[in-house]
Design an enzyme around this catalytic site. Structure first.
Site, PDB file in Angstrom:
ATOM      1  N   TRP A  90     -60.416 137.210  24.656  1.00  0.00           N
ATOM      2  CA  TRP A  90     -59.932 138.429  23.988  1.00  0.00           C
ATOM      3  C   TRP A  90     -59.628 139.524  25.001  1.00  0.00           C
ATOM      4  O   TRP A  90     -58.690 140.302  24.824  1.00  0.00           O
ATOM      5  CB  TRP A  90     -60.905 138.898  22.913  1.00  0.00           C
ATOM      6  CG  TRP A  90     -60.854 138.007  21.712  1.00  0.00           C
ATOM      7  CD1 TRP A  90     -61.839 137.195  21.249  1.00  0.00           C
ATOM      8  CD2 TRP A  90     -59.723 137.808  20.841  1.00  0.00           C
ATOM      9  NE1 TRP A  90     -61.399 136.493  20.137  1.00  0.00           N
ATOM     10  CE2 TRP A  90     -60.114 136.847  19.867  1.00  0.00           C
ATOM     11  CE3 TRP A  90     -58.431 138.310  20.782  1.00  0.00           C
ATOM     12  CZ2 TRP A  90     -59.253 136.406  18.857  1.00  0.00           C
ATOM     13  CZ3 TRP A  90     -57.574 137.868  19.781  1.00  0.00           C
ATOM     14  CH2 TRP A  90     -57.987 136.934  18.836  1.00  0.00           C
ATOM     15  N   ASP A 137     -63.600 147.072  22.745  1.00  0.00           N
ATOM     16  CA  ASP A 137     -63.315 146.245  21.573  1.00  0.00           C
ATOM     17  C   ASP A 137     -64.679 145.752  21.076  1.00  0.00           C
ATOM     18  O   ASP A 137     -65.317 144.921  21.719  1.00  0.00           O
ATOM     19  CB  ASP A 137     -62.414 145.070  21.979  1.00  0.00           C
ATOM     20  CG  ASP A 137     -62.146 144.113  20.820  1.00  0.00           C
ATOM     21  OD1 ASP A 137     -62.767 144.270  19.738  1.00  0.00           O
ATOM     22  OD2 ASP A 137     -61.308 143.202  21.000  1.00  0.00           O
ATOM     23  N   LYS A 163     -65.689 140.779  10.603  1.00  0.00           N
ATOM     24  CA  LYS A 163     -66.909 140.092  11.058  1.00  0.00           C
ATOM     25  C   LYS A 163     -68.130 140.754  10.415  1.00  0.00           C
ATOM     26  O   LYS A 163     -68.772 140.163   9.551  1.00  0.00           O
ATOM     27  CB  LYS A 163     -67.006 140.099  12.581  1.00  0.00           C
ATOM     28  CG  LYS A 163     -65.977 139.158  13.239  1.00  0.00           C
ATOM     29  CD  LYS A 163     -64.901 139.910  13.886  1.00  0.00           C
ATOM     30  CE  LYS A 163     -63.913 139.092  14.706  1.00  0.00           C
ATOM     31  NZ  LYS A 163     -63.696 137.705  14.504  1.00  0.00           N
TER      32      LYS A 163
HETATM   33  N1  PMP Z   1     -60.965 141.182  19.378  1.00  0.00           N
HETATM   34  C1  PMP Z   1     -61.968 140.334  19.167  1.00  0.00           C
HETATM   35  C2  PMP Z   1     -63.213 140.447  19.989  1.00  0.00           C
HETATM   36  C3  PMP Z   1     -61.866 139.354  18.173  1.00  0.00           C
HETATM   37  O1  PMP Z   1     -62.861 138.501  17.960  1.00  0.00           O
HETATM   38  C4  PMP Z   1     -60.676 139.287  17.395  1.00  0.00           C
HETATM   39  C5  PMP Z   1     -60.501 138.304  16.278  1.00  0.00           C
HETATM   40  N2  PMP Z   1     -61.330 137.252  16.231  1.00  0.00           N
HETATM   41  C6  PMP Z   1     -59.659 140.178  17.667  1.00  0.00           C
HETATM   42  C7  PMP Z   1     -59.830 141.131  18.662  1.00  0.00           C
HETATM   43  C8  PMP Z   1     -58.367 140.140  16.916  1.00  0.00           C
HETATM   44  O2  PMP Z   1     -58.517 140.632  15.639  1.00  0.00           O
HETATM   45  P1  PMP Z   1     -57.419 140.390  14.518  1.00  0.00           P
HETATM   46  O3  PMP Z   1     -57.346 138.923  14.287  1.00  0.00           O
HETATM   47  O4  PMP Z   1     -57.912 141.181  13.363  1.00  0.00           O
HETATM   48  O5  PMP Z   1     -56.121 140.921  15.060  1.00  0.00           O
END
Ligand code: PMP
Length: 357
Positions: free
Chosen positions: A101, A170, A194
């Site tokens: 990520w 994040d 989450k």
């Molecule tokens: N950042 C993290 C740490 C994630 O785990 C995720 C999704 N699993 C995201 C960003 C992306 O989020 P979204 O799918 O809502 O765009």
């Protein structure tokens, strides 16, 4: 048989929240209409929006100098909104790479400015490079990192010691799972799916001094300042998602707040890691200092048994244990709403699977 949902997100929600959401789908607040049909401009919805901001302020002790936004677009939109709104004239930002990520966030940032990688754990995925090794750039506008890497199961045990520029985190996959001093941060964001609610809605908490600096190219919908001035009602808000997220805040209050959940979260992950560590069938390769309390990533020392494991787990109503497709293996996500009894049942199941295999 009770179902335990270990999905990484969308993820398990408290059953009481689901029941409240179900009732509101038919009639919300005795208005005679569904929460899905209420105007985002109505006084009733405005009251909900204000209460959700207030409740989150209390849950995380957020001072008035921070704006709280509820935005559409998920976590990934933040990968663009952060640089668009924070790069400013410096046009350069520091990013720390602790996993997939982090890399996706940084790659998106390169569309708008210079992304300077301060350190990476690519060679040692289970370790967070120590702050002494971070090669920060003197001209960076902000410092971005991912507090919990959902895919690899790597979580920060401390707040990065960054004070010269706004620290941006994040927190999508560990938001509301532990307390933290928001004043150490310029901005944090968290996709709700989450620990906080349904997919699609994203919570952004930012210091007011960061407003008003968006690059001229910034699409209006990606401009924090417009959303802040409109109290997150700039466009037609994600009314239902926001409503459910507020129900989750109320549920957290009823559990005794974030600090109470933090203790339970610590216990839940500690017992699962302890079991994995003494077993000869299961393995976790994250350095114990950086193991995620939210996403316990593991694999079988006999990987050919993984499909059988997942099938047998599903028969026991233990769902969502498959690892992310990019890394394979298994993953148990232990978010706030996953009861401790679910972890106990998972460990019992893993023991029995190990015994017969
Ligand atoms: N950042 C993290 C740490 C994630 O785990 C995720 C999704 N699993 C995201 C960003 C992306 O989020 P979204 O799918 O809502 O765009």
């Amino acid at each position: 048989m009770t179902v335990y949902n270990f999905n990484p997100g969308p993820a398990t929600l408290p059953s009481v929240v689901l029941e409240q959401a179900q009732a509101a789908l038919v009639d919300w607040q005795n208005l005679g209409i569904s929460i899905l049909e209420v105007s985002h401009r109505s006084p009733e919805f405005k009251a909900l929006a204000d209460a959700s901001v207030q409740d989150l302020r209390e849950l995380l002790a957020i001072p008035q100098s921070y704006k709280i936004l509820f935005l559409p677009g998920g976590g990934r939109s933040q990968f663009a909104m952060v640089p668009l709104n924070l790069l400013g004239k410096k046009n350069r930002a520091d990013y720390l790479d602790t996993g997939i990520w982090s890399r996706i966030a940084g790659a998106e940032g390169t569309r708008y400015g210079h992304i300077h990688w301060v350190a990476s754990n690519k060679e040692q995925p289970g370790v967070i490079p120590p702050p002494e090794s971070w090669n920060t750039h003197p001209e960076a506008a902000y410092f971005h990192y991912v507090d919990n890497e959902t895919i690899e199961g790597v979580e920060f045990p401390y707040i990065p010691p960054i004070t010269s520029v706004p620290l941006v985190a994040d927190m999508s996959s560990n938001f509301l799972s532990r307390t933290f001093p928001i004043t150490s941060f310029g901005l944090i964001y968290a996709a709700a799916q989450k620990n906080a609610g349904p997919a699609g809605i994203t919570v952004v908490i930012l210091h007011e001094s960061l407003l008003g600096k968006a690059l001229p190219m910034t699409p209006s919908m990606f401009n924090y300042t417009l959303h802040a001035h409109a109290h997150s009602l700039y466009n037609t808000a994600l009314t239902f998602n926001w409503f459910v997220t507020h129900l989750v805040f109320k549920w957290i209050q009823q559990q005794g707040g974030v600090a109470a959940l933090e203790k339970i979260n610590q216990r839940k992950s500690a017992k699962l890691y302890a079991y994995i560590d003494q077993s000869s069938l299961y393995e976790n390769s994250v350095d114990p200092r950086y193991r995620s309390r939210m996403n316990v990533v593991f694999h079988l020392t006999a990987p050919q048994l993984e499909p059988k494991f997942l099938h047998a787990a599903s028969d026991e109503r233990l769902l969502g244990l498959k690892g992310h497709t990019l890394v394979g293996g298994l993953r148990a996500s232990l978010y706030n709403a996953l009861p401790e009894a679910g972890v106990d049942k998972l460990i019992e199941f893993m023991k029995e699977f190990e015994r017969v295999n």
